[in-house]
Design a protein around this motif. Structure first.
Motif, short mmCIF file in Angstrom:
data_model
loop_
_atom_site.label_atom_id
_atom_site.label_comp_id
_atom_site.label_asym_id
_atom_site.label_seq_id
_atom_site.Cartn_x
_atom_site.Cartn_y
_atom_site.Cartn_z
N UNK A 251 0.67 -1.80 0.04
CA UNK A 251 0.05 -0.12 -0.16
C UNK A 251 0.93 1.44 -0.02
N UNK A 252 0.20 2.35 -0.04
CA UNK A 252 1.20 3.45 -0.52
C UNK A 252 0.80 3.94 1.28
N UNK A 253 1.76 4.61 1.72
CA UNK A 253 2.08 5.19 2.83
C UNK A 253 2.29 6.35 3.18
N UNK A 254 0.95 6.43 4.13
CA UNK A 254 1.22 8.06 4.56
C UNK A 254 2.19 8.05 5.60
N UNK A 255 2.49 10.09 5.92
CA UNK A 255 1.96 10.65 5.72
C UNK A 255 2.34 11.26 4.19
N UNK A 256 1.46 12.36 3.73
CA UNK A 256 1.52 12.51 1.97
C UNK A 256 1.38 13.96 2.16
#
Length: 280
Positions: A251-256
């Motif tokens: 998955x894409x990992x925050x923080x963005x």
């Protein structure tokens, strides 16, 4: 780059041929020089896009014997408050930038027969030129600190992630600039702050150059991703999610860094639903 500095470089048959020669080179000084020389000649419109004399595109970029490539989890994390920790960080950034040189060149060489405007190749050669500049800057900073690229292990995850999209330009744009490069926009500001906290203003200044250039690289990726989606009458955000789920592990990992991402044309509608905590 002066004529004298390019005398020892091989003749470049075309933009594609120059990109392939740079990708194939295991000598990193030669690789970056070839990338920048091909870019400069292309910008001056002194190269054709393709030539029958172009060498074949290699499956993997040329690399020196070091660094040793290991699984991502085997790359040791260290405190940035120690010299060894700052060297380890710079080494990992140098490795990222080196892969970024080859990935930008690979987009040019691999997709030179795609029906896209010449400005597509202008954009990616600008990226290749700047990534070569970044690699040289980070390597010089490593050498200032008594180290060099190759002194520590590194992982091959970046090239593997990109290689999985080698047959689909839209997927390549989704994975490389819009995930991997955009991640740099998320993490670099905090790294800059930590470097300033430790008093390492020289490294912070290098990171500043990289951060500002990377915004442009993500913008180039977003521009051409949207172009391809419009041509195929596909919704960009929905297509991005579909391609990421099919071609990117995890998955894409925050923080963005939502502000920097939006400035580059990558709005939250693209990536928010792809985080580990989202069920969308």
């Amino acid at each position: 780059m002066t004529e004298a500095q390019t005398d020892d470089l091989p003749a470049i048959p075309s933009l594609r041929g120059g990109a392939i020669l740079a990708i194939a080179s295991a000598d990193l000084d030669r690789k970056t020089a070839l990338a920048q020389h091909a870019a400069t000649r292309w910008f001056a419109r002194r190269l054709s896009l393709r030539s029958p004399l172009d060498p074949p595109l290699p499956d993997r970029p040329g690399r020196p014997d070091r660094p040793q490539l290991v699984p991502p989890r085997a790359v040791e994390k260290r405190s940035l408050h120690t010299l060894r920790g700052r060297i380890a960080l710079l080494h990992s950034i140098a490795h990222i930038e080196l892969n970024a040189v080859d990935l930008a060149l690979d987009i040019v060489a691999r997709y030179a027969t795609e029906p896209v405007p010449n400005s597509f190749f202008d954009g990616w050669m600008q990226v290749a030129f700047e990534e070569a500049k970044h690699f040289k800057m980070v390597r010089a900073r490593l050498q200032d600190l008594g180290a060099d690229y190759g002194d520590m292990p590194a992982h091959d995850g970046l090239w593997q992630a990109a290689h999985s999209t080698r047959n689909d330009l839209t997927a390549r744009l989704a994975v490389v600039p819009l995930i991997l490069e955009a991640r740099g926009l998320d993490v670099t500001p905090s790294l800059q702050a930590k470097m300033r906290d430790t008093g390492d203003m020289e490294t912070a200044a290098v990171l500043d150059v990289i951060y500002n250039d990377e915004k442009g690289h993500v913008a180039i990726g977003a521009k051409w991703f949207r172009f391809l989606c419009a041509r195929e009458k596909r919704d960009p955000a929905a297509t991005f999610k579909e391609l990421v789920r099919a071609n990117f592990r995890g998955s894409l990992k925050p923080p963005f860094n939502d502000v920097a991402r939006a400035e580059a044309g990558l709005t939250p509608s693209f990536y928010r639903s792809l985080t580990a905590t989202s069920s969308a």
